[in-house]
Design a protein around this motif. Structure first.
Motif, PDB file in Angstrom:
ATOM      1  N   ARG A  20      47.412  49.441  41.612  1.00  0.00           N
ATOM      2  CA  ARG A  20      48.650  49.867  40.966  1.00  0.00           C
ATOM      3  C   ARG A  20      49.467  48.659  40.501  1.00  0.00           C
ATOM      4  NH1 ARG A  20      51.776  51.513  44.792  1.00  0.00           N
ATOM      5  NH2 ARG A  20      50.126  52.715  45.749  1.00  0.00           N
ATOM      6  N   ARG A  21      49.645  47.687  41.407  1.00  0.00           N
ATOM      7  CA  ARG A  21      50.451  46.504  41.057  1.00  0.00           C
ATOM      8  C   ARG A  21      49.744  45.631  40.024  1.00  0.00           C
ATOM      9  NH1 ARG A  21      55.758  46.659  42.981  1.00  0.00           N
ATOM     10  NH2 ARG A  21      55.715  47.916  44.857  1.00  0.00           N
ATOM     11  N   ALA A  26      51.413  42.496  38.123  1.00  0.00           N
ATOM     12  CA  ALA A  26      51.993  41.736  39.229  1.00  0.00           C
ATOM     13  C   ALA A  26      51.354  40.365  39.408  1.00  0.00           C
ATOM     14  CB  ALA A  26      51.858  42.526  40.538  1.00  0.00           C
ATOM     15  N   THR A  35      42.621  41.102  39.413  1.00  0.00           N
ATOM     16  CA  THR A  35      42.829  42.385  40.090  1.00  0.00           C
ATOM     17  C   THR A  35      41.496  43.025  40.455  1.00  0.00           C
ATOM     18  OG1 THR A  35      44.869  42.706  38.832  1.00  0.00           O
ATOM     19  CG2 THR A  35      43.932  44.646  39.884  1.00  0.00           C
ATOM     20  N   VAL A  91      52.222  41.920  45.853  1.00  0.00           N
ATOM     21  CA  VAL A  91      51.963  43.289  46.331  1.00  0.00           C
ATOM     22  C   VAL A  91      52.806  43.505  47.594  1.00  0.00           C
ATOM     23  CG1 VAL A  91      50.188  44.920  47.072  1.00  0.00           C
ATOM     24  CG2 VAL A  91      49.607  43.127  45.455  1.00  0.00           C
TER      25      VAL A  91
END
Length: 194
Positions: A20-21, A26, A35, A91
């Protein structure tokens, strides 16, 4: 819930937060590869730990020395950061995961399994590093034989006036770029006379 299932739940929560982040940027602009690498690594940790806890995998056999050429190492390859607690800033959900990991590492059942299966350290050490969790005693590696401990320089002595007296070389050492070039003792070139 046993240790392996608790660990799997912790990794599932952490993977969801990372996905999600990471999708929200992020890890910085254009960090989709980071990621995916982190998400894949976390999934691999969970799978390996479950496999080791449920059915202990036999120890790998030593490989014979191969005569094939090794591929050159790609230094520009993508890698995860190695700083301690690097995952906590991008995170925030990792802070809760770090608390769950601390509780899991304090569980006597997991400590017993670490004693029986030292390969669990290959999973738990990097996870502890990225979440900023202090390694418990069973996971700490012994110091390497060739490594030297850093020693602090001896304190400077003071004379009667109270001034520090250290050798100049210890007080100031110019960087290599500022050092004068080395001169070699060479004989002057011979000049032929006519």
């Amino acid at each position: 819930m046993d240790v392996a299932r608790r660990f799997r739940a912790l990794i599932d929560t952490l993977c969801d937060a990372v996905a999600r982040r990471g999708a929200a940027g992020a890890f910085g602009p254009g960090s989709g590869a980071l990621t995916i690498l982190l998400w894949t690594r976390l999934r691999r940790y969970a799978t390996f730990l479950l496999r080791l806890c449920d059915n202990p995998v036999p120890a790998p056999r030593p490989r014979p020395a191969s005569r094939r050429e090794r591929r050159p190492v790609d230094r520009a390859r993508l890698a995860l950061p190695r700083r301690t607690a690097w995952l906590l800033a991008p995170v925030p959900e990792a802070i809760a995961a770090a608390g769950q990991l601390r509780a899991l590492l304090a569980d006597p059942e997991l400590q017993r399994r670490i004693g029986e299966e030292p390969r669990l350290g290959r999973i738990l050490r990097p996870l502890c590093r990225c979440l900023g969790v202090k390694l418990p005693a069973p996971l700490r590696l012994p110091p390497r034989a060739g490594s030297r401990k850093r020693t602090k320089p001896a304190p400077a002595s003071t004379d009667e006036a109270g001034a520090e007296s250290r050798p100049l070389a210890r007080r100031f050492r110019p960087p290599a770029a500022c050092a004068p070039p080395r001169r070699r003792n060479r004989a002057p070139p011979l000049v032929r006379s006519r």
